[in-house]
Write a protein that holds these residues in place. Structure first.
Motif, PDB file in Angstrom:
ATOM      1  N   PHE A 152      33.963  57.293 130.883  1.00  0.00           N
ATOM      2  CA  PHE A 152      33.639  57.235 132.086  1.00  0.00           C
ATOM      3  C   PHE A 152      33.167  55.745 132.542  1.00  0.00           C
ATOM      4  O   PHE A 152      33.425  55.213 133.559  1.00  0.00           O
ATOM      5  CB  PHE A 152      32.317  58.296 132.589  1.00  0.00           C
ATOM      6  CG  PHE A 152      31.645  57.943 133.589  1.00  0.00           C
ATOM      7  CD1 PHE A 152      32.244  58.383 134.978  1.00  0.00           C
ATOM      8  CD2 PHE A 152      30.447  57.245 133.773  1.00  0.00           C
ATOM      9  CE1 PHE A 152      31.541  57.979 136.178  1.00  0.00           C
ATOM     10  CE2 PHE A 152      29.758  56.994 134.829  1.00  0.00           C
ATOM     11  CZ  PHE A 152      30.234  57.158 136.268  1.00  0.00           C
ATOM     12  N   VAL A 153      32.124  55.422 131.551  1.00  0.00           N
ATOM     13  CA  VAL A 153      31.773  53.934 131.673  1.00  0.00           C
ATOM     14  C   VAL A 153      32.819  52.949 131.654  1.00  0.00           C
ATOM     15  O   VAL A 153      32.982  52.159 132.335  1.00  0.00           O
ATOM     16  CB  VAL A 153      30.712  53.448 130.468  1.00  0.00           C
ATOM     17  CG1 VAL A 153      30.297  52.253 130.649  1.00  0.00           C
ATOM     18  CG2 VAL A 153      29.447  54.502 130.804  1.00  0.00           C
ATOM     19  N   THR A 154      33.934  53.076 130.648  1.00  0.00           N
ATOM     20  CA  THR A 154      34.772  52.056 130.565  1.00  0.00           C
ATOM     21  C   THR A 154      35.664  52.161 131.864  1.00  0.00           C
ATOM     22  O   THR A 154      36.076  50.954 132.364  1.00  0.00           O
ATOM     23  CB  THR A 154      35.727  52.562 129.267  1.00  0.00           C
ATOM     24  OG1 THR A 154      36.228  53.610 129.256  1.00  0.00           O
ATOM     25  CG2 THR A 154      34.874  52.164 128.158  1.00  0.00           C
ATOM     26  N   THR A 155      35.979  53.438 132.284  1.00  0.00           N
ATOM     27  CA  THR A 155      36.780  53.259 133.458  1.00  0.00           C
ATOM     28  C   THR A 155      36.021  52.632 134.836  1.00  0.00           C
ATOM     29  O   THR A 155      36.744  52.195 135.689  1.00  0.00           O
ATOM     30  CB  THR A 155      37.369  54.744 133.986  1.00  0.00           C
ATOM     31  OG1 THR A 155      36.124  55.580 134.012  1.00  0.00           O
ATOM     32  CG2 THR A 155      38.124  55.444 132.620  1.00  0.00           C
ATOM     33  N   MET A 156      34.590  52.848 134.832  1.00  0.00           N
ATOM     34  CA  MET A 156      34.096  52.413 136.063  1.00  0.00           C
ATOM     35  C   MET A 156      33.929  50.795 135.763  1.00  0.00           C
ATOM     36  O   MET A 156      33.491  50.068 136.705  1.00  0.00           O
ATOM     37  CB  MET A 156      32.707  52.852 136.151  1.00  0.00           C
ATOM     38  CG  MET A 156      32.657  54.368 136.263  1.00  0.00           C
ATOM     39  SD  MET A 156      33.328  55.084 138.039  1.00  0.00           S
ATOM     40  CE  MET A 156      32.346  54.260 139.164  1.00  0.00           C
ATOM     41  N   GLY A 157      34.071  50.422 134.734  1.00  0.00           N
ATOM     42  CA  GLY A 157      34.363  48.920 134.695  1.00  0.00           C
ATOM     43  C   GLY A 157      35.497  48.191 135.060  1.00  0.00           C
ATOM     44  O   GLY A 157      35.746  46.881 135.204  1.00  0.00           O
ATOM     45  N   LEU A 158      36.595  48.991 135.908  1.00  0.00           N
ATOM     46  CA  LEU A 158      37.739  48.329 136.153  1.00  0.00           C
ATOM     47  C   LEU A 158      37.369  47.753 137.479  1.00  0.00           C
ATOM     48  O   LEU A 158      36.695  48.283 138.417  1.00  0.00           O
ATOM     49  CB  LEU A 158      38.888  49.397 136.282  1.00  0.00           C
ATOM     50  CG  LEU A 158      39.024  50.033 134.885  1.00  0.00           C
ATOM     51  CD1 LEU A 158      40.175  51.247 135.063  1.00  0.00           C
ATOM     52  CD2 LEU A 158      39.910  49.066 134.182  1.00  0.00           C
ATOM     53  N   PRO A 159      38.264  46.612 137.918  1.00  0.00           N
ATOM     54  CA  PRO A 159      37.987  45.991 139.118  1.00  0.00           C
ATOM     55  C   PRO A 159      37.988  46.907 140.471  1.00  0.00           C
ATOM     56  O   PRO A 159      37.262  46.686 141.299  1.00  0.00           O
ATOM     57  CB  PRO A 159      38.788  44.709 139.301  1.00  0.00           C
ATOM     58  CG  PRO A 159      39.296  44.745 137.798  1.00  0.00           C
ATOM     59  CD  PRO A 159      39.076  45.974 136.935  1.00  0.00           C
ATOM     60  N   ARG A 160      38.808  48.022 140.413  1.00  0.00           N
ATOM     61  CA  ARG A 160      38.729  48.773 141.554  1.00  0.00           C
ATOM     62  C   ARG A 160      37.669  49.547 141.828  1.00  0.00           C
ATOM     63  O   ARG A 160      37.603  50.020 142.926  1.00  0.00           O
ATOM     64  CB  ARG A 160      40.139  49.814 141.152  1.00  0.00           C
ATOM     65  CG  ARG A 160      39.852  50.875 140.224  1.00  0.00           C
ATOM     66  CD  ARG A 160      41.288  51.605 139.955  1.00  0.00           C
ATOM     67  NE  ARG A 160      41.238  52.469 138.921  1.00  0.00           N
ATOM     68  CZ  ARG A 160      40.449  53.574 138.833  1.00  0.00           C
ATOM     69  NH1 ARG A 160      39.773  54.053 140.255  1.00  0.00           N
ATOM     70  NH2 ARG A 160      40.307  54.528 137.928  1.00  0.00           N
ATOM     71  N   THR A 161      36.660  49.734 140.944  1.00  0.00           N
ATOM     72  CA  THR A 161      35.680  50.288 141.335  1.00  0.00           C
ATOM     73  C   THR A 161      34.812  49.673 142.529  1.00  0.00           C
ATOM     74  O   THR A 161      34.266  50.552 143.131  1.00  0.00           O
ATOM     75  CB  THR A 161      34.448  50.135 140.056  1.00  0.00           C
ATOM     76  OG1 THR A 161      35.079  51.100 138.829  1.00  0.00           O
ATOM     77  CG2 THR A 161      33.222  51.080 140.412  1.00  0.00           C
ATOM     78  N   ALA A 162      34.806  48.501 142.493  1.00  0.00           N
ATOM     79  CA  ALA A 162      34.114  47.819 143.522  1.00  0.00           C
ATOM     80  C   ALA A 162      34.733  47.855 144.926  1.00  0.00           C
ATOM     81  O   ALA A 162      34.119  47.854 146.034  1.00  0.00           O
ATOM     82  CB  ALA A 162      34.224  46.322 143.209  1.00  0.00           C
ATOM     83  N   GLU A 163      36.079  48.289 144.973  1.00  0.00           N
ATOM     84  CA  GLU A 163      36.781  48.506 146.094  1.00  0.00           C
ATOM     85  C   GLU A 163      36.886  50.074 146.354  1.00  0.00           C
ATOM     86  O   GLU A 163      37.755  50.490 147.544  1.00  0.00           O
ATOM     87  CB  GLU A 163      37.989  47.840 146.322  1.00  0.00           C
ATOM     88  CG  GLU A 163      37.965  46.515 145.918  1.00  0.00           C
ATOM     89  CD  GLU A 163      37.148  45.530 147.035  1.00  0.00           C
ATOM     90  OE1 GLU A 163      37.092  46.027 148.205  1.00  0.00           O
ATOM     91  OE2 GLU A 163      36.512  44.696 146.686  1.00  0.00           O
ATOM     92  N   MET A 164      36.600  50.859 145.637  1.00  0.00           N
ATOM     93  CA  MET A 164      36.585  52.462 145.630  1.00  0.00           C
ATOM     94  C   MET A 164      36.100  52.876 147.027  1.00  0.00           C
ATOM     95  O   MET A 164      35.221  52.510 147.792  1.00  0.00           O
ATOM     96  CB  MET A 164      35.974  53.275 144.484  1.00  0.00           C
ATOM     97  CG  MET A 164      36.391  54.490 144.132  1.00  0.00           C
ATOM     98  SD  MET A 164      35.759  55.121 142.849  1.00  0.00           S
ATOM     99  CE  MET A 164      36.539  54.426 141.413  1.00  0.00           C
ATOM    100  N   ALA A 165      36.693  53.929 147.585  1.00  0.00           N
ATOM    101  CA  ALA A 165      36.417  54.572 148.726  1.00  0.00           C
ATOM    102  C   ALA A 165      34.815  55.077 148.533  1.00  0.00           C
ATOM    103  O   ALA A 165      34.649  55.540 147.604  1.00  0.00           O
ATOM    104  CB  ALA A 165      37.200  55.607 149.265  1.00  0.00           C
ATOM    105  N   PRO A 166      33.980  55.149 149.514  1.00  0.00           N
ATOM    106  CA  PRO A 166      32.675  55.534 149.409  1.00  0.00           C
ATOM    107  C   PRO A 166      32.677  57.027 148.837  1.00  0.00           C
ATOM    108  O   PRO A 166      31.835  57.442 147.842  1.00  0.00           O
ATOM    109  CB  PRO A 166      31.931  55.365 150.541  1.00  0.00           C
ATOM    110  CG  PRO A 166      32.636  54.211 151.230  1.00  0.00           C
ATOM    111  CD  PRO A 166      34.011  54.300 150.858  1.00  0.00           C
TER     112      PRO A 166
END
Length: 285
Positions: A152-166
């Motif tokens: 979970f932590v590694t996948t949340m570190g991807l750049p797309r997290t910052a642009e993820m839909a709320p």
């Protein structure tokens, strides 16, 4: 009958925030604001949370212990109400620098540390580098050796997290917190409190930065033999993310004790708060 491990919830996250003080710590030459809770008198005990939590994790533990000891509960830099802007490291190595600066800034000569998840890695590093300043060390479902990171932590570190839909982002947080609990239902106040900093402005980017900063080398490189503190591995016995076997390894290497808390997964302080508090109070004296 009321389950004694689900009473005395402590303050809500807004009251917790209102009770926090603020200071400035240095990380690699950057001045960074750090929020922290500070209550009680006597021997100072510093509580360190992990990812993706913040100091509110300790809502059921630190306030009652403040009757016996001084409780200091910081938001790690990049987390909670501490500085979350871009431009500084959030790794375990950097968090150790920030916590060390907090301890020095408060004029504390010796402390005890109570730590969970990556906060455990921070505590282990500090105890190895400052063995004469750490009296007691409580480690709970702590990252150590090569036990981490988790998917979970590694996948949340991807750049797309910052642009993820709320909505998608909040759903991922809901899953992370619910999956780490032993029971089926999280206390709504705890869940809302855990999510609040990440759902605020800039929260998605801040979590992405915190997640990508996880570095297993920062715990594999620790000189565990240098740690001289009395050690208690107070572990949620059924944790799948940081298994009990790592707590047993820590206790064997550090000459410590293991206390298994049954009916507890990763969020052990939320699953078994009363049992956790009792064990801490006894160990911390």
């Amino acid at each position: 009958m009321t389950d004694p491990d689900h009473t005395a919830n402590g303050p809500d996250h807004r009251a917790w925030t209102d009770a926090q003080a603020e200071t400035t710590v240095e990380v690699d030459g950057h001045e960074v604001s750090m929020a922290y809770y500070d209550e009680g008198e006597g021997h100072p005990v510093v509580f360190l949370h992990g990812i993706p939590t913040w100091s509110f994790l300790w809502r059921r533990i630190a306030p009652p212990l403040a009757d016996d000891v001084r409780t200091i509960v910081p938001d790690l830099v990049g987390y909670g109400n501490s500085d979350r802007r871009d431009g500084f490291d959030r790794s375990i190595r950097a968090q150790e620098l920030a916590v060390a600066d907090l301890i020095d800034g408060l004029g504390l000569e010796t402390v005890s540390l109570v730590a969970h998840d990556i906060g455990g890695g921070v505590a282990l590093r500090y105890a190895a580098h400052e063995p004469d300043r750490v009296e007691r060390l409580v480690l709970s479902n702590a990252v150590c050796y090569d036990s981490w990171p988790v998917e979970f932590v590694t996948t949340m570190g991807l750049p797309r997290t910052a642009e993820m839909a709320p909505d998608e982002f909040e759903a991922k947080l809901d899953f992370a917190f619910a999956d780490g609990l032993h029971g089926d239902d999280a206390d709504p106040e705890w869940l809302d409190g855990m999510k609040a900093p990440w759902l605020a402005e800039g929260g998605r980017r801040a979590l992405a930065r915190a997640a990508v900063a996880t570095n297993t080398n920062h715990t594999t490189e620790i000189d565990y033999d240098a740690i001289d503190a009395d050690v208690l591995c107070l572990w949620g016995a059924d944790d799948r993310m940081q298994p009990l076997s790592y707590g047993e390894r820590l206790a064997a290497d550090l000459g410590g004790e293991v206390v298994e808390l049954e009916r507890a997964y990763h969020w052990v302080v939320e699953d078994r708060p009363e049992a956790y508090l009792e064990a801490c109070r006894e160990f911390l004296g």
